[in-house]
Design a protein around this motif. Structure first.
Motif, PDB file in Angstrom:
ATOM      1  N   PHE A 750       0.860  -1.183   0.000  1.00 25.12           N
ATOM      2  CA  PHE A 750       0.000   0.000   0.000  1.00 25.12           C
ATOM      3  C   PHE A 750       0.897   1.232   0.000  1.00 25.12           C
ATOM      4  N   ILE A 751       0.670   2.145  -0.954  1.00 24.92           N
ATOM      5  CA  ILE A 751       1.465   3.367  -1.062  1.00 24.92           C
ATOM      6  C   ILE A 751       0.517   4.530  -1.310  1.00 24.92           C
ATOM      7  N   SER A 752       0.680   5.594  -0.542  1.00 26.15           N
ATOM      8  CA  SER A 752      -0.096   6.812  -0.764  1.00 26.15           C
ATOM      9  C   SER A 752       0.829   8.004  -0.578  1.00 26.15           C
ATOM     10  N   ARG A 753       0.819   8.909  -1.533  1.00 32.01           N
ATOM     11  CA  ARG A 753       1.657  10.102  -1.399  1.00 32.01           C
ATOM     12  C   ARG A 753       0.854  11.336  -1.753  1.00 32.01           C
ATOM     13  N   GLY A 754       1.167  12.426  -1.058  1.00 29.11           N
ATOM     14  CA  GLY A 754       0.486  13.686  -1.287  1.00 29.11           C
ATOM     15  C   GLY A 754       1.477  14.834  -1.333  1.00 29.11           C
ATOM     16  N   ILE A 755       1.366  15.676  -2.353  1.00 25.56           N
ATOM     17  CA  ILE A 755       2.219  16.854  -2.511  1.00 25.56           C
ATOM     18  C   ILE A 755       1.324  18.089  -2.537  1.00 25.56           C
ATOM     19  N   TYR A 756       1.656  19.064  -1.687  1.00 25.63           N
ATOM     20  CA  TYR A 756       0.843  20.265  -1.542  1.00 25.63           C
ATOM     21  C   TYR A 756       1.457  21.439  -2.303  1.00 25.63           C
ATOM     22  N   SER A 757       0.586  22.282  -2.831  1.00 19.95           N
ATOM     23  CA  SER A 757       1.006  23.516  -3.510  1.00 19.95           C
ATOM     24  C   SER A 757      -0.138  24.520  -3.368  1.00 19.95           C
ATOM     25  N   ASP A 758       0.068  25.718  -3.848  1.00 27.87           N
ATOM     26  CA  ASP A 758      -0.975  26.758  -3.876  1.00 27.87           C
ATOM     27  C   ASP A 758      -1.672  26.877  -2.514  1.00 27.87           C
ATOM     28  N   PHE A 759      -0.887  27.115  -1.470  1.00 29.18           N
ATOM     29  CA  PHE A 759      -1.467  27.287  -0.142  1.00 29.18           C
ATOM     30  C   PHE A 759      -2.348  28.522  -0.108  1.00 29.18           C
ATOM     31  N   ASN A 760      -3.402  28.437   0.686  1.00 33.89           N
ATOM     32  CA  ASN A 760      -4.357  29.544   0.760  1.00 33.89           C
ATOM     33  C   ASN A 760      -4.967  29.595   2.147  1.00 33.89           C
ATOM     34  N   PHE A 761      -5.663  30.668   2.447  1.00 34.86           N
ATOM     35  CA  PHE A 761      -6.367  30.748   3.726  1.00 34.86           C
ATOM     36  C   PHE A 761      -7.847  30.978   3.481  1.00 34.86           C
ATOM     37  N   VAL A 762      -8.640  30.508   4.424  1.00 30.36           N
ATOM     38  CA  VAL A 762     -10.087  30.580   4.290  1.00 30.36           C
ATOM     39  C   VAL A 762     -10.543  32.013   4.496  1.00 30.36           C
ATOM     40  N   ASN A 763     -11.332  32.472   3.544  1.00 34.18           N
ATOM     41  CA  ASN A 763     -11.821  33.842   3.592  1.00 34.18           C
ATOM     42  C   ASN A 763     -13.292  33.877   3.977  1.00 34.18           C
ATOM     43  N   ASN A 764     -14.136  33.264   3.151  1.00 33.32           N
ATOM     44  CA  ASN A 764     -15.573  33.143   3.435  1.00 33.32           C
ATOM     45  C   ASN A 764     -15.935  31.674   3.229  1.00 33.32           C
ATOM     46  N   PRO A 765     -15.973  30.861   4.302  1.00 31.65           N
ATOM     47  CA  PRO A 765     -16.070  29.400   4.148  1.00 31.65           C
ATOM     48  C   PRO A 765     -17.362  28.913   3.531  1.00 31.65           C
ATOM     49  N   ILE A 766     -18.405  29.724   3.492  1.00 30.52           N
ATOM     50  CA  ILE A 766     -19.674  29.261   2.921  1.00 30.52           C
ATOM     51  C   ILE A 766     -20.024  29.989   1.627  1.00 30.52           C
ATOM     52  N   ALA A 767     -19.043  30.680   1.044  1.00 30.00           N
ATOM     53  CA  ALA A 767     -19.290  31.353  -0.224  1.00 30.00           C
ATOM     54  C   ALA A 767     -19.550  30.333  -1.318  1.00 30.00           C
ATOM     55  N   ALA A 843       8.354   7.396   2.577  1.00 28.20           N
ATOM     56  CA  ALA A 843       9.244   7.440   1.422  1.00 28.20           C
ATOM     57  C   ALA A 843       9.352   8.881   0.944  1.00 28.20           C
ATOM     58  N   ASN A 844      10.035   9.064  -0.142  1.00 25.70           N
ATOM     59  CA  ASN A 844      10.202  10.384  -0.726  1.00 25.70           C
ATOM     60  C   ASN A 844       8.947  10.744  -1.516  1.00 25.70           C
ATOM     61  N   PRO A 845       8.172  11.746  -1.060  1.00 30.57           N
ATOM     62  CA  PRO A 845       6.923  12.066  -1.770  1.00 30.57           C
ATOM     63  C   PRO A 845       7.142  12.584  -3.177  1.00 30.57           C
ATOM     64  N   TYR A 846       8.386  12.978  -3.511  1.00 26.92           N
ATOM     65  CA  TYR A 846       8.639  13.541  -4.834  1.00 26.92           C
ATOM     66  C   TYR A 846       9.083  12.488  -5.833  1.00 26.92           C
ATOM     67  N   THR A 848       8.113   8.796  -7.804  1.00 27.04           N
ATOM     68  CA  THR A 848       6.885   8.176  -8.289  1.00 27.04           C
ATOM     69  C   THR A 848       6.480   7.029  -7.366  1.00 27.04           C
ATOM     70  N   LEU A 849       5.205   6.624  -7.474  1.00 31.33           N
ATOM     71  CA  LEU A 849       4.757   5.491  -6.676  1.00 31.33           C
ATOM     72  C   LEU A 849       5.543   4.237  -7.020  1.00 31.33           C
ATOM     73  N   GLY A 850       5.870   4.069  -8.279  1.00 33.64           N
ATOM     74  CA  GLY A 850       6.641   2.904  -8.689  1.00 33.64           C
ATOM     75  C   GLY A 850       8.022   2.884  -8.062  1.00 33.64           C
ATOM     76  N   SER A 851       8.689   4.028  -8.001  1.00 39.14           N
ATOM     77  CA  SER A 851      10.014   4.101  -7.385  1.00 39.14           C
ATOM     78  C   SER A 851       9.947   3.785  -5.905  1.00 39.14           C
ATOM     79  N   ASN A 852       8.924   4.324  -5.232  1.00 43.02           N
ATOM     80  CA  ASN A 852       8.779   4.053  -3.803  1.00 43.02           C
ATOM     81  C   ASN A 852       8.427   2.585  -3.544  1.00 43.02           C
ATOM     82  N   LEU A 853       7.644   1.995  -4.438  1.00 40.89           N
ATOM     83  CA  LEU A 853       7.337   0.570  -4.315  1.00 40.89           C
ATOM     84  C   LEU A 853       8.619  -0.250  -4.383  1.00 40.89           C
TER      85      LEU A 853
END
Length: 876
Positions: A750-767, A843-846, A848-853
């Motif tokens: 089982f392998i799961s990886r997540g990479i984050y970008s475009d960080f933001n803050f909540v302005n109007n949560p129900i808009a 593992a290294n999130p950067y 590929t899943l195949g490399s980490n496998l």
């Protein structure tokens, strides 16, 4: 609840009552048996040659259950039944026009492969539960406990009984010898039991049955025929004792300087299981220091929403008779009793510093458990379970060799009591449940609740031949503990009383208890004709808490449900059977916020060649959540559409497959999901079976919750755009040398990886618009820190860092496998040889899943466990 919800429920209630007239009479077939003469006996060899069989008559005249319900079977079947003071004997003759083509697949117990015959006995005669005994043409036995009128078949029930089969020029035959001690019945001069005999003719994928049952029927057990003639048999008290011995050796990669990871461990363990028949109806199960080393590991999983993950129970002691203790009070996996809480991982932690080593226990030790359960002839289902888990300590050692033990789980006692009573000619029942969890809490574990108590009442009423039903339940909970423990409960993700925009809940740090309620009410049509429908509502109050010995994902919810489906049960030249359904639900919280509505349509078709297709689609025009921001304000997701398509080939073939695709898309590309599923099953010869199930998933989300920060006393909720990819494959094979000796393998990377970008803050949560809901950080506001693996935020661009976000990128890797040789050397007694492997890490999130496998699973040194477990069942 809005006016629409009430109208839906009222419609279903009116329509159901309008159609429900007086019960019609059913034609029940009956078989009358006779006892074996005193001077005769039966040898179980499958040959049907013993003279004792001549004392009883054959019965047959089977009809097709599937696919062409009610027609004459392509192959005929007959059976006869006799008995003595200790055993029930059954002889079955399955005629086959081409005996050489009888499918005789070897497999492990309860696999139900190839041609088989099955005998179902409702010895309680309650029309809801039964005992199932199955034997294949290859002589492989299967046994299941039937409950919920055929909706639940529990294959973990493994009674001691005897069977054999034989293939000849007429087809194949089988004999069964079932100890009366394995059946449950009350005292009576003559027993009247429910009976069904069910045959699978493999080549034609045809199911034929002795007592005709329409595909329109509302259930299985309630439709059985009758077994008469069992006179003057005495209920048999069961007494079985099964000690076990486990010899275990663990080998793993050593860690330099870590005294707890020197590369190997050895332990010898022993325990005892016992089954004591207090009466023929009621059984006491005992276990002392149980071992579940031969049980498959849990599949890999990761949850970014913060909620706990539900895992199926796999331990034999808790699986057996689980239907009696089950109390699913709402929907999903919510249940008043979730046995995985007993023996759970310790919830505490140590004071170990960065320069110290610790050895943390994986699970709490179950010192002992007792389970009293059964059903009486008067319709009482009774269950009482008590278990004690011991104090658990973690060892901590510093670099100087000074060692100490710290308590990480207190002594805990669990009690579950369950009762149900049938009445109204078994068409109705009413029941109750009570649970209690009590902990001996020391100061360092004061964040745990000291006591947790639940109680509930449930009922179900069926009418018009059980075609219509109304059912419901109510649950109440009361938890106690220190101010810290109750404050922790209030702020957990199940409750989130700290929500900044909630007026109906708030955190009270002085409280030492919480009391809540939950339940459901549902009415519907379960049988008769081609239409099925139901409607109802569910509620979970804000203070409801079940997670000490139950499972509750989220409190503070009111849900309205409705569904309708059309069955196509008469085969045509195109299909064997099909169905089409529509469902709808809405949810609210206890403040009255209208949070969600969903419409879904789905269909299934089984083609004439036994291939199949399943398809569905849903629309969610309104999606609000109280939990996304983990105590922050209510959050709005963009509206969503999703669909799925699965199709598969004929699973009787040596090679069969399933292909599946799931696609979900939210407006403005707020989030999406694409899942690809491939399942293969390969049976190159009768004794070997290989199955592979693979899933690959891409789940990007522009507003995945990251963290909460304080900005001048104001909470700032940070989300980000996550690119998440997950891959898993489970591999299983079974090689059977004979019906009692087999080798099984289970493995899952089982392998799961997540990479984050475009960080933001909540302005109007129900808009309504995503661009108004969040505000992206500009390049001048966010910078990456190379020294701390984090992001530095300067919101007002004054050159001073306002707060810091730890880099949330991840890659989780897990591998679990079991290779088990199982030998049932005499009925009920077994030897297990087990080799388990495992590795868990990051593992290294950067990559590929195949490399980490390749690097983290295939190329990584793994933990290995070798064990021998031997059991012997004494039947006294």
């Amino acid at each position: 609840m809005n006016r629409y919800s009430y109208l839906c429920i009222s419609f279903f209630l009116f329509f159901t009552i309008l159609q429900a007239q007086k019960d019609s009479l059913k034609i029940r077939k009956a078989y009358t048996t006779l006892p074996i003469p005193n001077n005769e006996s039966i040898i179980i060899d499958g040959l049907l040659l013993d003279k004792a069989w001549e004392n009883v008559v054959w019965d047959g005249n089977f009809t097709v259950f599937e696919p062409d319900n009610g027609s004459k079977p392509s192959q005929s079947t007959k059976f006869k039944i006799t008995y003595d003071s200790k055993f029930l004997y059954i002889a079955i003759r399955c005629f086959d026009s081409v005996p050489l083509k009888i499918e005789k697949r070897l497999s492990r117990r309860d696999s139900f492969a190839g041609d088989w015959i099955e005998v179902n006995i409702d010895s309680y005669n309650d029309k809801r539960t039964g005992f199932s005994f199955n034997v294949s043409a290859a002589g492989v036995k299967g046994d299941e406990f039937i409950s919920q009128n055929g909706d639940s078949w529990d294959s973990s029930w493994n009674p001691i009984w005897y069977t054999a089969s034989n293939i000849d020029n007429e087809g194949w035959s089988a004999e069964m010898k079932i100890p009366l001690s394995q059946l449950k019945f009350g005292s009576a001069n003559e027993q009247i039991w429910g009976l069904q005999v069910h045959r699978r003719y493999f080549r034609g994928e045809e199911r034929s049955i002795w007592q005709p049952i329409s595909l329109e029927a509302p259930g299985w057990v309630s439709e059985f025929g009758i077994l008469n003639g069992l006179k003057n048999i005495e209920p048999q008290k069961q007494l079985e004792i099964q000690p076990f011995l486990v010899n275990q050796y663990d080998k793993y990669p050593a860690q330099d300087g870590n005294p707890f990871r020197d590369g190997k461990d050895y332990k010898l363990n022993a325990g005892l299981d016992a089954k004591i028949g207090l009466t023929n109806d009621l059984t006491l199960d005992l276990t002392v220091n149980p071992d579940f080393g031969q049980v498959d590991a849990d599949p890999g999983a990761i949850a970014l929403d913060g909620f706990q993950i539900f895992f199926e129970e796999r331990r034999p002691f808790f699986i057996e008779n689980k239907n009696i203790f089950d109390y699913e009070f709402a929907d999903g996996n919510d249940n008043v009793f979730y046995s995985r809480r007993i023996g759970r991982s310790p919830q505490g932690f140590t004071t170990a510093t960065i320069n110290e080593f610790e050895e943390f226990p994986t699970n709490s030790t179950i010192l002992g458990a007792a389970k009293f359960s059964g059903k009486t002839k008067n319709g009482w289902s009774l269950g009482l379970l008590e278990s004690v888990t011991g104090k658990m300590f973690a060892d901590v050692e510093d670099v100087s060799g000074n060692r100490r033990s710290e308590l990480v789980e207190p002594l805990t006692n669990y009690i579950v009591g369950r009762v149900q009573k049938d009445f109204n000619e078994r068409n109705s029942f009413i029941g109750g449940i009570f649970t209690a969890t009590n902990r001996n809490i020391p100061d360092n574990l004061d964040f745990l609740r000291s006591g947790a108590y639940t109680g509930g009442l449930d009922f179900k009423h069926n009418w018009k031949n059980r075609n219509y039903y109304v059912e419901g339940n109510v649950v109440g909970s009361h938890v106690t503990g220190s101010e810290e423990a109750i404050a922790h409960t209030q702020t957990s993700i199940t409750h989130l009383f700290q929500r900044v925009d909630a007026d109906h809940v708030s955190v009270d740090s002085d409280r030492t208890s919480l009391t809540g309620t939950g339940g459901k009410l549902e009415i519907g049509k379960a049988g008769g004709g081609n239409w099925r429908y139901d409607g109802g509502f569910i509620w979970r109050s804000p203070e409801l808490e079940l997670n000490d010995i139950g499972f509750l994902r989220q409190a503070d919810e009111i849900k309205q449900t409705a569904s309708i489906s059309r069955l196509f049960i008469k085969p045509t030249n195109f299909y064997r059977r099909a169905n089409l359904g529509f469902s709808q639900y809405t949810t609210f919280d206890f403040e009255g916020n209208y949070n969600r509505i969903q419409y879904e349509v789905e269909g299934f078709i089984n083609y004439k060649n036994n291939w199949w297709t399943e398809v569905g689609a849903a629309h969610k025009p309104r999606i609000f959540s109280n939990t996304v921001l983990r105590g922050g304000p209510r959050w709005r997701w963009s509206e969503e559409n999703f669909g799925f398509l699965f199709f598969g080939s004929d699973n009787r073939k040596k090679l069969s497959f399933t292909l599946g695709y799931v696609n979900s898309q939210a407006a403005e590309k707020n989030f999406s999901l694409e899942r690809y599923v491939l399942r293969l099953n390969y049976q190159p010869f009768d004794a070997f079976n290989l199955s592979i199930s693979s899933e690959y998933e891409e789940n990007p989300n522009k507003t995945q919750y990251v963290t909460e920060k304080d900005v001048n006393g104001v909470p700032r909720y940070i989300t980000g755009n996550i690119d998440q990819k997950t891959f898993s494959t489970s591999i299983r094979f079974n090689y059977s040398l004979n019906p009692n000796l087999s080798i099984q393998y289970y493995g899952e990377p089982f392998i799961s990886r997540g990479i984050y970008s475009d960080f933001n803050f909540v302005n109007n949560p129900i808009a309504e618009n995503l661009s108004e809901r969040v505000t992206l950080f500009s390049a001048n506001q966010i910078t990456s820190s190379s020294t701390s693996d984090s992001y530095l935020i300067d919101e007002n661009i004054d050159g001073i860092t306002d707060y810091e976000i730890v880099n949330p990128d991840f890659s989780f890797v897990q591998f679990r496998s079991n290779l088990v040789l199982r030998w049932e050397y005499i009925p009920g007694s077994e030897v297990f040889l087990v080799w388990s492997q495992g590795v868990v890490g990051s593992a290294n999130p950067y990559e590929t899943l195949g490399s980490n496998l390749d690097s983290q699973i295939l190329g990584q040194k793994k933990d290995n466990t070798f064990l021998i477990k031997a059991t012997y069942r004494f039947v006294l």
